[in-house]
Design an enzyme around this catalytic site. Sequence first.
Site, PDB file in Angstrom:
ATOM      1  N   SER A 306       7.535  -7.614   3.236  1.00 14.70           N
ATOM      2  CA  SER A 306       7.324  -6.316   3.708  1.00 14.70           C
ATOM      3  C   SER A 306       7.247  -6.245   5.294  1.00 14.70           C
ATOM      4  CB  SER A 306       5.987  -5.725   2.814  1.00 14.70           C
ATOM      5  OG  SER A 306       5.948  -4.525   3.338  1.00 14.70           O
ATOM      6  N   HIS A 511       7.813  -3.124  -5.109  1.00 11.30           N
ATOM      7  CA  HIS A 511       7.721  -3.583  -3.926  1.00 11.30           C
ATOM      8  C   HIS A 511       6.531  -4.706  -4.185  1.00 11.30           C
ATOM      9  CE1 HIS A 511       7.640  -3.534   0.448  1.00 11.30           C
ATOM     10  NE2 HIS A 511       6.399  -3.484   0.457  1.00 11.30           N
TER      11      HIS A 511
END
Length: 538
Positions: A306, A511
């Site tokens: 990320s 995610h």
Amino acid sequence: MRAVYLLLCLALARCASASIFRHQLRPHTDSLIVQPLDYVDQYQQHAKETKMHLRGPVSSSEETKERISYDDLNDYASPLRSGDRNWNSPLFSAMITPGEPIPFGDVISWHGVEIATGAKSLVKDKKDIERIFNNAYNNMQHLSEEDKKKIHETFETTTLAANEDVHLNATQLIKKHGYGVEEHVVKTDDGYFLTLFRILPRQVSLEEKPRPVVFLMHGFLGSADEWLLNGPEKSLAYLLSEAGYDVWLGNVRGTTYSRRHVSKHESHPDFWHFSIDEIALHDLPAMIDYTLKTTEQKKLHYVGYSQGSTVFFAWVATHPEVRDKIVSMHALAPMVYMTNVRSPLIRMISPASRFYERIAQELGHGEFKLSKELIQTVGGDMCEKEIGCKHVCSNVNFVMTGVDTAGIDTELIPVIVSHLPGGASTRQIKQFGQAVSSHEFRKYDYGIDINKKIYGLRHPPKYNMTEVKVPVSLYYSEEDWLVHPKDVERLQKELPDVRGTFKVSEKHFSHMDFQFSKKAPEVVYKWLIESIKKTKTY
């Protein structure tokens, strides 16, 4: 007389409650510049903004001039523009006392999202809400009723009491599984103290050669904890250690383990006046250099999840010479280009969003913290209606990245909630929002006037991905709210040395699944470790 006093008290109480929910008109800008301080006279800048504010309401002709100079297609992020603000507009229905008439029209209800509408509101019809929430909502529809029930049950008191990982920190988690651990503290050149964790192998041979180094960098609102919570059989940090690597876990400024500074305290906004740029400029080189010096190695492998990928690309793009320190870079869910982001929170904090001014005002300029009402507004209410668990749907990590818990062992969810969020600054989330509107990967946008003083340009400069001349592998999934496949495709085309682009084969992979899915070892980590082994160290 008592009746008079009673009426007076009621009037004062009404005014006090109104002041809580109605924001006062005041300058709204990132006027405190930390790096470097001599770029702008902050007192003069603040005085200038205050003067702009005090001149009063602008006429339609004045407003037109202001829009021409500050609000053309490229100048979306100017914080000095105030002519079109409607500070009386409600952000969410929770602001209005139940039972009282709604002064802005009716409340629109759409899949748990309730926002007032009307002539004075930010929202005109359901299409405004759908544009922000529809993609995110569609990605939540595959969870079964049985999955939702299991999630709810894991937060029962007896279940929580039996799960000690809820209360353990990084050092305790590592030791619990039989690994050794070292804690190292590094000071950046601008005064922040950062904590690094080094995982030592469970079995050490006296004849063992120095292990190749792998440095793991956490994501936005995360910390080193996220590499450890899934246990020794499923967490990448442990799997790399078992594969023969010297594993180091970083923590950027503002996170759980990096909240000290030589002169600033975390309770003061000054501590939080940093963006992704400062992390890339100061934190990453400090941690990487310290790791290489301590291990007596010349190069290391870097794994960024990320935001951990974001700061790496910003660092190497700005200082191409540091590529000599990197053997390979592995980007898990790389948050670089954000044009097609599906997260309602990121879309609403984009300067092009109608909600930007109000949300930015709610967030302030210090640590990134969302009130209960704001979490509900940016997706918490929709989440709770669909998932039915207030514990998950009040956690900003899940609300921001997607409440897709189908791939996560249900008993792990309370552990995740107890460790995340790990801390971040408001400027970090704003910078991601700016990337949505600009369609570029750029430095932090302070607004035109301050940009000119800092960068010498009206707009912040772009990070040039063609300068990232290191072997890169990209890992992404189809249903990631924060990293869209189209944005990864653009990044892949711009990077000069992409060794592999891996799309996760699992259908529903969010995610957070890159860290916490029980299937991550098979569909992600296996390929990552194999790719590291294939890359020649020197």
